[in-house]
Scaffold this active site. Structure first.
Site, short mmCIF file in Angstrom:
data_model
loop_
_atom_site.label_atom_id
_atom_site.label_comp_id
_atom_site.label_asym_id
_atom_site.label_seq_id
_atom_site.Cartn_x
_atom_site.Cartn_y
_atom_site.Cartn_z
CB CYS A 188 9.15 -11.41 3.35
SG CYS A 188 9.76 -11.69 1.68
CG ASP A 213 16.50 -14.00 8.58
OD1 ASP A 213 16.43 -12.89 8.02
OD2 ASP A 213 16.13 -15.05 8.03
#
Lengths: 302, 302
Positions: B239, B14
């Site tokens: 993000c 991630d």
């Protein structure tokens, strides 16, 4: 339990105190007025220190003359000694926030006085106020969770100072994690221990986000019953003991967390984010707060 | 209650997935090995997606061949569909982490399937494992606290997916705040609600620090009984829906908070900070974690 959390805006004081760019008093006054427009009711706006030692805080008299006594707003001046108190009284500050360091190591380096000497000064100031009048006094216990010189700070040290302050009939007592080392479990325990000895005197908490625990510590404080928290717009501020580190917890981050959970703060998130970018432009440093980078959620209706 | 908190390191997956600099598999393998040396026992190391769509995740087969099956270490592969599962089985991944989005808006844009279709896929994968074998399956419910497309996500939506997952006999269920919008009060409520329907299946939590609530949310989770948390070294990651925002909660920030409060993580804070700077150099971006900027407290003995 009330759903209102009072946020004391400290951007103009603690936020700017460690910034490289030294703003003119007029810019600092504009910051305070912009924060008024965001909904801030209590702001720490000046520090009555020697401007030769802390040039960022120059112009305190000029600022407080302009700002104090505004209806529905409280302007707080930071006070480290009796000279500072006299200046706060002369300037008709709405509140004086007197600092007592929890450790001698920090006290002597930062204020030239041991912790015990600072408590004696606080008592002298409280007596002077009793005799001659003056603004309400808050006590802020600094380095209440750790000291860059003396290391760990025990709960007993902090509770003892709070107890002495409570005996002086102060308006408010605060614990400050000046160098941002607290964890939320310790915060909760320390809040509970201090509340036991200060009775009905309101407890305020002051967190720095130096190690990214500041918002967690604010949450833990609210869970422990605290209803007054310091914060600075944009997460302004730094830490002289950790040059790369960030400053106070950001007002807009705190407002976001609290209002998302159904608390009220009376502050306007969108205007705070605007103000964070405005002051960031003035000091040539992008704001570090999460909200100033990512924006609110859910997105406000267009 | 145990004082051990298991941190699943997701930096190599991630953390790197949204970075501009695309690393070679060899560099990603080195990151995983350096994190092994920090004490990480479980790491999400690859994502079985199409490398044409996500070039940062290229080389999954090469990486897992090198990394899987190490004694005392679990290498996790992210799986979004049956093709991904087959690759995880073929590569002898130690664990497969299957994602189901809580919303259709995110699911269709991110995985080309509605939430219900993804649950059906998860059931098919679980049946395949039952029949043919394969690694233990975790389910991660993404956008479990809010969706950039569909807005608010209700507790009921999340609980319903968790319940379907629990019925499939999974090894672990996780809630992911994929876009970093959760507040700690909601986290606590959602943890309690999900735990009621998943029984003895361990619950893992995955937070992004996009709005600076990630560490507070981790704290709230631990207070609610969670003992497994995802984090990424250096706070790696971003993000895609908030380009300026930060990524996962930083492993070293989480370790600092937990160990300062007396929890154990088995991770070495000093080595994590070194690794954060090392990977920051590789991707040409200074780490955003508080600990990588400010260092531990108290200072380690020299």
């Amino acid at each position: 339990m009330s759903r209102f959390i009072e946020i004391v805006e400290v951007g103009a004081r603690d936020g700017l105190q460690n910034e490289k760019v030294v703003l003119e008093p007029a810019d600092k006054i504009e910051l305070v007025r912009r924060l008024d427009a965001c909904g801030a009711r209590r702001q720490e706006v000046v520090s009555f220190v020697n401007p030769k030692r802390v040039p960022q805080m120059a112009g305190a008299e000029e600022m407080i003359a302009e700002l104090a006594g505004a209806p529905g707003r409280s302007r707080i001046g930071l006070v480290l000694n009796e000279r500072g108190w006299d200046r706060a009284v002369a300037g008709q500050c709405d509140e004086a926030n007197v600092v007592v360091c929890a450790t001698d190591g920090f006290g002597i380096r930062n204020q030239g006085a041991s912790s015990a000497e600072q408590i004696a000064t606080l008592a002298a100031i409280a007596a002077k106020r009793q005799a001659e009048g003056g603004p309400p006094i808050s006590l802020t216990i600094s380095v209440a969770f750790g000291c860059p010189f003396d290391g760990e700070v025990s709960e007993d040290q902090v509770v003892a100072i709070a107890q002495e302050g409570a005996a002086l009939g102060l308006a408010e007592i605060a614990l400050a994690d000046t160098i941002g080392v607290a964890d939320p479990w310790t915060v909760r325990k320390r809040v509970e221990a201090v509340r036991k000895v200060i009775g009905d005197i309101p407890l305020r908490m002051h967190f720095h986000d130096t190690r990214n625990t500041g918002i967690a510590n604010a949450y833990a404080s609210v869970e422990a019953g605290v209803r007054i928290l310091d914060a600075s717009v944009g997460g302004l501020g730094g830490c002289p003991f950790a040059p790369a580190a960030t400053g106070n917890i950001g007002t807009e981050d705190l407002v976001y967390m609290l209002e998302r959970a159904g608390f009220e703060t009376g502050l306007d998130l969108g205007k705070l984010i605007e103000t964070a970018h405005w002051i960031g432009g003035k000091i040539d440093k992008a704001p570090v707060s999460g909200l100033s980078k990512a924006g609110p959620f859910p997105k406000p209706a267009e």
